[in-house]
Design a protein around this motif. Structure first.
Motif, PDB file in Angstrom:
ATOM      1  N   THR A 419       0.626  -1.444   0.279  1.00 45.47           N
ATOM      2  CA  THR A 419       0.252  -0.188  -0.092  1.00 45.47           C
ATOM      3  C   THR A 419       1.071   1.637  -0.437  1.00 45.47           C
ATOM      4  O   THR A 419       0.701   2.396  -0.067  1.00 45.47           O
ATOM      5  N   ARG A 420       1.732   1.240   0.573  1.00 48.88           N
ATOM      6  CA  ARG A 420       2.421   2.528   0.477  1.00 48.88           C
ATOM      7  C   ARG A 420       3.293   3.083  -0.765  1.00 48.88           C
ATOM      8  O   ARG A 420       3.541   3.618  -0.775  1.00 48.88           O
ATOM      9  N   PRO A 421       3.423   1.938  -1.646  1.00 54.37           N
ATOM     10  CA  PRO A 421       3.718   2.989  -3.163  1.00 54.37           C
ATOM     11  C   PRO A 421       3.176   3.871  -3.792  1.00 54.37           C
ATOM     12  O   PRO A 421       3.175   5.538  -3.679  1.00 54.37           O
ATOM     13  N   ALA A 422       1.674   4.542  -3.504  1.00 57.41           N
ATOM     14  CA  ALA A 422       0.514   4.959  -3.394  1.00 57.41           C
ATOM     15  C   ALA A 422       1.101   6.582  -2.950  1.00 57.41           C
ATOM     16  O   ALA A 422      -0.065   7.467  -3.300  1.00 57.41           O
ATOM     17  N   ASN A 423       1.001   6.393  -1.609  1.00 54.36           N
ATOM     18  CA  ASN A 423       1.606   7.395  -0.741  1.00 54.36           C
ATOM     19  C   ASN A 423       2.404   8.472  -1.089  1.00 54.36           C
ATOM     20  O   ASN A 423       2.565   8.886  -1.713  1.00 54.36           O
ATOM     21  N   TYR A 424       3.428   7.635  -1.483  1.00 53.90           N
ATOM     22  CA  TYR A 424       4.987   8.301  -1.501  1.00 53.90           C
ATOM     23  C   TYR A 424       4.537   8.872  -3.015  1.00 53.90           C
ATOM     24  O   TYR A 424       4.546  10.355  -3.777  1.00 53.90           O
ATOM     25  N   LEU A 425       4.153   8.186  -4.646  1.00 57.75           N
ATOM     26  CA  LEU A 425       3.659   9.054  -5.731  1.00 57.75           C
ATOM     27  C   LEU A 425       2.194   9.831  -5.542  1.00 57.75           C
ATOM     28  O   LEU A 425       2.092  10.305  -6.243  1.00 57.75           O
ATOM     29  N   GLY A 426       1.345   9.660  -4.335  1.00 54.16           N
ATOM     30  CA  GLY A 426      -0.097  10.760  -4.796  1.00 54.16           C
ATOM     31  C   GLY A 426      -0.500  10.021  -5.284  1.00 54.16           C
ATOM     32  O   GLY A 426      -1.739  10.835  -5.623  1.00 54.16           O
ATOM     33  N   LEU A 427      -1.114   8.914  -5.346  1.00 55.36           N
ATOM     34  CA  LEU A 427      -2.462   8.164  -6.411  1.00 55.36           C
ATOM     35  C   LEU A 427      -3.407   8.406  -5.714  1.00 55.36           C
ATOM     36  O   LEU A 427      -3.314   7.716  -4.535  1.00 55.36           O
TER      37      LEU A 427
END
Lengths: 479, 70
Positions: A419-427
């Motif tokens: 789940t973490r990648p979407a937070n860095y990318l803001g998606l």
């Protein structure tokens, strides 16, 4: 009381949209819905521990006023008469807001979060504050101060966090929806682990004014609910520019619910060839593959996509919230470190050691990585999907890092790896239920879109839910 | 193991030096040792990461990646 009375059960079974529509038609009342929700909490909460506080009298008073308004024939808001309860980190003037912590156990804010004001303006009422990870800082649902929130599907298992009470209360049919927050998966994880639907919007899509901060670069507000349609209705209410949150986007808010046509013919669904499936559990993978069949049968085109920069995203994404959390909590960590749970003080503590150069590099490269990622990925597909967890739902015991047992830290950290990648990318990213594992615990499917494509994400989620019934299944305690 | 112990010592001293915070519990000391892996992750990125020298904004990037902006 061992079973909810039939008159209450028939109301708590309704989705948010169904509840609002029933009130608008005059088939039920806000008071009846509120009484049913309170009865459901009374029955279920001793098991699931989803509640930190409830305001029964104030809720019934608000419901009475909403019913009086309904009788005047005036136009009603899209959530008129719907009782909700939210993660206990949304400020309401004069109401408690513990943030799941001992430090703020007596905190009473003197102003109200914009999202709460918008929900109230739309006709909903607030029942109280729900359990959560201490200061929203763990992905499992453990809480040393208010007790662990327990998964309604099996009380020995994690709810996911940090919006643990939100996931459990919606799954247990206490409320139709609840606001959570998501900095590394805190909406989508409890949605996935409890078998409900949740979405975080694009970074900046929803105001964060009056919301306890964890990480000012990665915090998001969003709903957990029974269905994508319920999430769409709530997102339409809470999204949009807020002068009190200068970081909120000025983009107009589309009609998310109106876009739920079920038609995803020709829509390109990206299936990652890297990162999200490393060491994937066989049962989780089988549920994911079956979900792809459902989407393909609806006319979606499955395309393999290789996601760029995942090593960078993983490394950078891991430090931003830790640094910002350490900064926010620095004085409390100096003054009252014993007031935190063991695992939270350990996590916050470490954030102080990350060099500022690394933090700034993570922030500086964020935009460039997003542009490159969007070019490569969303040039090839319209949304991309992934399992919410790589493993089956873990137990509270095996992820209890306060215990100090070997392996608990690793198990704890692995929960939020997808789940973490979407937070860095803001998606924008949603989780929908897509099956059950052999322990009887839910499996979640993540759907990601390009920035500001919440409508498309919800459309795919809704299309999937038209052909599946995972989101309609009830945990045994609420059956 | 000795490298992890050394990392724990380095991390705890750095935090004490800069932030004035003592190790709150044994779990914090153990997690401090995890920075070895995190440091190694960053080490593998060296040479691949390019710092943006022009003014950059993540919020602007979000806007530029919208569908209508493509």
């Amino acid at each position: 009381m061992t079973k909810l009375e039939t008159r209450f059960e028939s109301l708590t079974s309704l989705s948010v949209v169904e509840q609002a529509d029933a009130v608008a038609r005059g088939d039920t009342t806000a008071v009846a819905l509120t009484e049913a929700a309170l009865a459901a909490f009374e029955l279920q909460n001793p098991s699931i521990n989803a509640v930190i506080w409830l305001q029964q009298d104030a809720a019934l008073e608000a419901a009475t006023a909403l019913d009086a308004m309904q009788r005047t024939g005036r136009p009603l808001g899209p959530l008129h008469g719907v009782p909700l309860a939210h993660k206990d980190m949304y400020y309401q003037a004069g109401k408690p807001c513990t943030c799941g912590s001992d430090i703020r156990k007596n905190f009473v804010p003197d102003y109200t979060a914009t999202v709460i004001e918008r929900l109230h303006a739309a006709g909903s009422l607030t029942l109280g504050g729900l359990n959560m990870a201490e200061f929203a800082q763990n992905p499992t649902g453990h809480n040393a101060h208010f007790g662990d929130c327990c998964n309604p599907w099996d009380l020995a298992y994690c709810t996911g966090g940090s919006s643990s009470g939100s996931g459990a209360a919606v799954a247990a049919r206490c409320v139709g929806a609840s606001l959570g927050s998501d900095t590394g998966g805190s909406i989508r994880l409890p949605a996935a682990l409890c078998g409900v639907t949740g979405i975080k919007g694009t970074q900046t899509r929803v105001s964060r004014y009056g919301v306890m901060p964890l990480s000012f670069s990665a915090d998001n507000v969003g709903p957990l609910a029974r269905s994508a349609r319920d999430c769409a209705r709530i997102m339409s209410v809470i999204a949009g520019y807020d002068a009190n949150d200068p970081t909120s986007a000025t983009d107009p808010v589309p009609d998310y619910e109106g876009a739920l046509t079920g038609d995803i013919r020709g829509l390109r669904v990206g299936v990652p060839t890297n990162y999200f499936f490393d060491d994937i559990d066989d049962e989780v993978n089988a549920a994911f593959v079956q979900a792809m069949t459902v989407l393909a049968d609806r006319g979606a085109v499955l395309v393999p996509v290789t996601l760029p920069h995942m090593a960078d995203i993983s490394a950078y994404g891991g430090i931003i919230s830790r640094c910002e959390g350490a900064a926010i909590h620095g004085q409390w960590m100096r003054d009252a470190p014993q007031s935190y749970s063991v695992h939270l003080s350990a996590r916050l503590y470490g954030g102080n050691a990350i060099p500022a150069v690394m933090y700034l590099e993570a922030l500086n490269r964020r935009g460039g990585i997003l542009r490159s990622f969007a070019h490569d990925v969303f040039g090839a597909c319209d949304v991309f999907v992934a399992p919410a967890l790589r493993t089956k739902v873990p137990t509270r015991h095996e992820t209890d890092i306060d215990s100090g047992r070997d392996g608990t830290i690793e198990a704890f950290m692995n929960v939020s790896i997808n789940t973490r990648p979407a937070n860095y990318l803001g998606l924008p990213s949603a989780s929908v239920p897509c099956g059950f594992d052999s322990n009887g615990l839910p499996i979640g499917l993540l759907i990601h879109g390009r920035p500001f494509a919440e409508g498309r994400v919800l459309k795919v989620a809704d299309a999937y839910q038209r052909d599946t019934d995972w989101h309609l299944r009830r945990p045994p305690i609420a059956a | 193991m000795s490298e992890i112990v050394a990392t724990q010592g380095l991390v705890t001293q750095t935090i004490k030096f800069w932030s004035g915070i003592d190790v709150p519990n044994p779990a914090a000391r153990e997690m401090a040792g995890h920075f070895l892996a995190a440091r190694n992750d960053f080490a593998t990125l060296r040479g691949k990461a390019r710092f943006e020298e022009e003014p950059a904004s993540f919020l602007a990037a979000l806007q530029s990646c919208k569908e209508c902006a493509q």
